[in-house]
Scaffold this motif. Structure first.
Motif, short mmCIF file in Angstrom:
data_model
loop_
_atom_site.label_atom_id
_atom_site.label_comp_id
_atom_site.label_asym_id
_atom_site.label_seq_id
_atom_site.Cartn_x
_atom_site.Cartn_y
_atom_site.Cartn_z
N ASN A 23 5.81 0.36 0.87
CA ASN A 23 7.33 0.41 0.23
C ASN A 23 7.76 -0.99 -0.07
O ASN A 23 8.47 -1.40 -0.96
N ARG A 24 7.80 -1.83 1.08
CA ARG A 24 8.09 -3.17 0.90
C ARG A 24 7.39 -3.77 -0.41
O ARG A 24 7.93 -4.59 -1.08
N SER A 26 6.02 -2.42 -3.00
CA SER A 26 6.67 -1.92 -4.20
C SER A 26 7.98 -2.49 -4.49
O SER A 26 8.21 -2.79 -5.86
N ARG A 27 8.88 -2.70 -3.51
CA ARG A 27 10.06 -3.12 -3.87
C ARG A 27 9.99 -4.75 -4.30
O ARG A 27 10.57 -5.04 -5.18
N ARG A 28 9.28 -5.56 -3.66
CA ARG A 28 8.82 -6.93 -4.12
C ARG A 28 8.57 -6.91 -5.44
O ARG A 28 8.81 -7.83 -6.29
N GLN A 30 8.64 -4.61 -8.03
CA GLN A 30 9.78 -4.17 -8.82
C GLN A 30 10.71 -5.63 -9.06
O GLN A 30 11.15 -5.77 -10.16
#
Length: 102
Positions: A23-24, A26-28, A30
């Motif tokens: 998840n981390r 993916s957020r970075r 994005q």
């Protein structure tokens, strides 16, 4: 049974860690893509738009009185002085002269 519980607990910790890391990442990613998109839209120049030019209405031909001619001559002299001083460019001078004599 304790070995089985330990194995299940270890699997739960590993999968929870993997989910959090995924998840981390993916957020970075994005965030990076959004920053790149913003940078690209900032760097791209706006599409060229040709300035709209409207011809001035045609001046009616009338006979000028001597006073009007004297006033035009004075204005032409002032324009010539401004051009000589470097305030007006040749193109600006020609445009003003054309408007004055029209």
């Amino acid at each position: 049974m304790p070995g089985l519980l330990r194995g299940i607990a270890r699997t739960a910790v590993i999968s929870g860690t993997a989910t959090a890391v995924s998840n981390r990442v993916s957020r970075r990613q994005q965030g990076r893509w959004a920053a790149q998109a913003a940078q690209q839209s900032y760097e791209q120049p706006a599409p060229y738009q040709q300035p709209s030019y409207q011809e001035p209405p045609a001046a009616e031909t009338t006979t000028s009185t001597p006073d009007e001619m004297t006033a035009k001559i004075e204005q032409l002299k002032q324009l010539g002085e401004l051009k000589a001083q470097g305030v007006l460019t040749d193109a600006e001078f020609q445009e003003q002269k054309r408007r004055l004599l029209a």
